[in-house]
Design a protein around this motif. Structure first.
Motif, short mmCIF file in Angstrom:
data_model
loop_
_atom_site.label_atom_id
_atom_site.label_comp_id
_atom_site.label_asym_id
_atom_site.label_seq_id
_atom_site.Cartn_x
_atom_site.Cartn_y
_atom_site.Cartn_z
N LEU A 105 0.82 -1.21 0.00
CA LEU A 105 0.00 0.00 0.00
C LEU A 105 0.86 1.26 0.00
O LEU A 105 0.57 2.23 -0.72
N ALA A 106 1.92 1.26 0.81
CA ALA A 106 2.82 2.41 0.86
C ALA A 106 3.48 2.62 -0.51
O ALA A 106 3.60 3.77 -0.98
N TYR A 107 3.88 1.53 -1.14
CA TYR A 107 4.47 1.62 -2.48
C TYR A 107 3.48 2.20 -3.49
O TYR A 107 3.81 3.08 -4.28
N GLU A 108 2.23 1.68 -3.45
CA GLU A 108 1.20 2.17 -4.38
C GLU A 108 0.96 3.68 -4.21
O GLU A 108 0.85 4.42 -5.18
N GLY A 109 0.84 4.12 -2.94
CA GLY A 109 0.62 5.53 -2.68
C GLY A 109 1.78 6.39 -3.15
O GLY A 109 1.58 7.43 -3.80
N ALA A 110 3.01 5.96 -2.84
CA ALA A 110 4.18 6.72 -3.25
C ALA A 110 4.34 6.73 -4.78
O ALA A 110 4.74 7.74 -5.38
N GLU A 111 4.00 5.61 -5.41
CA GLU A 111 4.09 5.53 -6.87
C GLU A 111 3.11 6.50 -7.54
O GLU A 111 3.45 7.15 -8.54
N LYS A 112 1.91 6.63 -6.98
CA LYS A 112 0.93 7.56 -7.53
C LYS A 112 1.43 9.00 -7.42
O LYS A 112 1.24 9.81 -8.33
N ILE A 113 2.05 9.32 -6.29
CA ILE A 113 2.61 10.67 -6.11
C ILE A 113 3.73 10.90 -7.12
O ILE A 113 3.84 11.96 -7.73
N GLU A 121 4.19 10.22 -16.65
CA GLU A 121 5.11 9.55 -17.57
C GLU A 121 5.38 8.12 -17.11
O GLU A 121 5.46 7.19 -17.91
N ALA A 122 5.52 7.96 -15.78
CA ALA A 122 5.82 6.62 -15.28
C ALA A 122 4.70 5.67 -15.60
O ALA A 122 4.92 4.52 -15.96
N ALA A 123 3.46 6.15 -15.49
CA ALA A 123 2.32 5.27 -15.77
C ALA A 123 2.27 4.91 -17.25
O ALA A 123 1.94 3.80 -17.62
N HIS A 124 2.63 5.89 -18.14
CA HIS A 124 2.58 5.62 -19.57
C HIS A 124 3.65 4.61 -19.97
O HIS A 124 3.44 3.81 -20.88
N ASP A 125 4.80 4.67 -19.33
CA ASP A 125 5.92 3.83 -19.73
C ASP A 125 5.76 2.39 -19.25
O ASP A 125 6.35 1.48 -19.82
N ALA A 126 5.03 2.18 -18.16
CA ALA A 126 4.95 0.85 -17.58
C ALA A 126 4.21 -0.09 -18.53
O ALA A 126 3.17 0.25 -19.06
N PRO A 127 4.77 -1.30 -18.77
CA PRO A 127 4.11 -2.24 -19.67
C PRO A 127 2.73 -2.60 -19.15
O PRO A 127 2.57 -2.99 -18.01
N MET A 244 -3.87 5.30 1.30
CA MET A 244 -2.92 4.21 1.08
C MET A 244 -1.68 4.38 1.95
O MET A 244 -1.21 3.43 2.58
N LEU A 245 -1.16 5.62 1.96
CA LEU A 245 0.03 5.89 2.76
C LEU A 245 -0.27 5.76 4.25
O LEU A 245 0.52 5.18 5.00
N TRP A 246 -1.42 6.28 4.66
CA TRP A 246 -1.81 6.24 6.07
C TRP A 246 -1.97 4.80 6.56
O TRP A 246 -1.36 4.40 7.56
N VAL A 247 -2.79 4.03 5.84
CA VAL A 247 -3.05 2.65 6.27
C VAL A 247 -1.78 1.82 6.16
O VAL A 247 -1.47 1.02 7.05
N ALA A 304 8.41 5.54 -0.70
CA ALA A 304 9.38 6.20 -1.57
C ALA A 304 10.64 5.35 -1.73
O ALA A 304 11.19 5.24 -2.83
N LEU A 305 11.08 4.73 -0.63
CA LEU A 305 12.23 3.83 -0.71
C LEU A 305 11.94 2.64 -1.61
O LEU A 305 12.78 2.22 -2.41
N ALA A 306 10.71 2.10 -1.50
CA ALA A 306 10.33 0.96 -2.33
C ALA A 306 10.28 1.36 -3.81
O ALA A 306 10.76 0.62 -4.68
N VAL A 307 9.72 2.54 -4.10
CA VAL A 307 9.65 3.03 -5.48
C VAL A 307 11.06 3.23 -6.04
O VAL A 307 11.38 2.80 -7.16
N ALA A 308 11.94 3.87 -5.25
CA ALA A 308 13.32 4.11 -5.69
C ALA A 308 14.05 2.79 -5.94
O ALA A 308 14.76 2.64 -6.94
N ALA A 309 13.85 1.82 -5.04
CA ALA A 309 14.52 0.53 -5.18
C ALA A 309 14.04 -0.19 -6.44
O ALA A 309 14.86 -0.73 -7.22
#
Length: 320
Positions: A105-113, A121-127, A244-247, A304-309
């Motif tokens: 959930l934290a990854y999903e929230g950070a990815e949306k931000i 752009e990130a959403a467009h590029d993802a297969p 998502m980030l809160w929960v 954010a760490l998960a997205v960066a990783a």
């Protein structure tokens, strides 16, 4: 003969009375368990409408229905059996499993931000990703399936948190009683959440219908709904990301506490109690807001760490 019949009727009445009392107990316990999980239920209601953003009006309710059916499957066919089994054979495993869900959930929230910062752009590029700037109906059935799959995966995490919280509330009950209570909780929460979501996403259509009425007041109200609902849905999408980030952060803090790293959780709750004691009247609300803020910050940091990783890994890099 008549005495025997009267005796049988008395036995049937006694059984019916016991069954009714048992049903009342199940309903009362389900209500208590549902109330305990209310915070996550609210988050679930806030998160889901964002998955219907960009969907053409004729596909909104069918998509909500498919997500709701996926939610029922999540609760009754996956989470409930696993939770009951683990609570029996390996209760220690519940916290790590929930923490993995919190991380997702934290990854999903950070990815949306991150997607908003990069202008999607990130959403467009993802297969296989759904382009949020194009209606899902235009993108085709595959995009709709992807959207529903993402919503059901997110629901799995939120539903797991709801069901585990509910399970903890009825842990003292017998197995069959627990099973009945949790089934009732699953049905009540799913109908409640997705009923509200369906109403939210169709409010603009309700507004159009009201705008055609003869009453000037209804026409004004209908036009206000039509104009205002896109903004409301935008706010709900933002609230859903924050939720998502809160929960996710809250799950991670609770899980760390249960696994023995108690310092962050104890620090947060110590300040919560101080706020509650220091401010009369609204101390409870302020302490809850503090809990929410800290949980969201933890969720954002971990996400954010998960997205960066993931973006640093070869399979996670976006192609130019």
């Amino acid at each position: 003969m008549s005495a025997g019949l009267l005796g049988l009727l008395d036995d049937v009445a006694a059984i019916a009375k016991a069954a009714a009392a048992s049903l009342d107990d199940v309903t009362a316990a389900a209500g208590k368990a549902t109330a305990k999980a209310a915070g996550v239920v609210i988050d679930d209601t806030a998160v889901t409408p964002q998955y219907v953003t960009g969907v053409t009006p004729d596909r909104e309710l069918p998509i909500v229905k498919k997500i709701a059916l996926g939610s029922i499957r999540n609760k009754l066919l996956i989470i409930l059996p696993v939770a009951l089994l683990l609570s029996w054979v390996a209760p220690w495993a519940l916290a790590p499993i929930l923490m993995l869900g919190g991380l997702y959930l934290a990854y999903e929230g950070a990815e949306k931000i991150w997607e908003k910062i990069r202008g999607h752009e990130a959403a467009h590029d993802a297969p296989g990703a759904v382009d949020p700037s194009t209606p899902v109906a235009v993108q085709g059935a595959a995009a709709e399936k992807t959207l529903i799959g993402g919503a059901v995966r997110t629901d799995l995490i939120l539903s797991a948190e709801i069901m585990v919280i509910s399970l903890n509330e009825v842990a003292h009950e017998g197995f069959w009683q627990r099973l009945a209570i949790l089934v009732v909780v699953a049905l009540i929460i799913t109908v409640g959440v997705y009923g509200v979501v369906g109403l939210i996403v169709k409010m603009d259509d309700i507004g159009l219908a009201l705008a055609k009425r003869r009453s000037r007041g209804l026409q004004r109200f209908g036009n206000a709904l039509v104009v205002g609902m896109p903004k409301v849905l935008g706010v709900i999408a933002t609230v859903g990301t924050i939720a998502m980030l809160w929960v996710g952060g809250h799950i991670l803090l609770n899980g760390a506490h249960e696994l023995g790293w108690t310092a962050p959780f104890d620090w947060m709750h110590g300040i919560e109690h101080s706020i509650q004691d220091a401010v009369a009247g609204v101390g409870g609300i302020l302490s809850w807001l503090f809990d929410t803020l800290i949980s969201a910050i933890v969720g954002l940091a971990v996400g954010a760490l998960a997205v960066a990783a993931l973006h640093a890994l070869p399979f996670g890099r976006k192609h130019a």
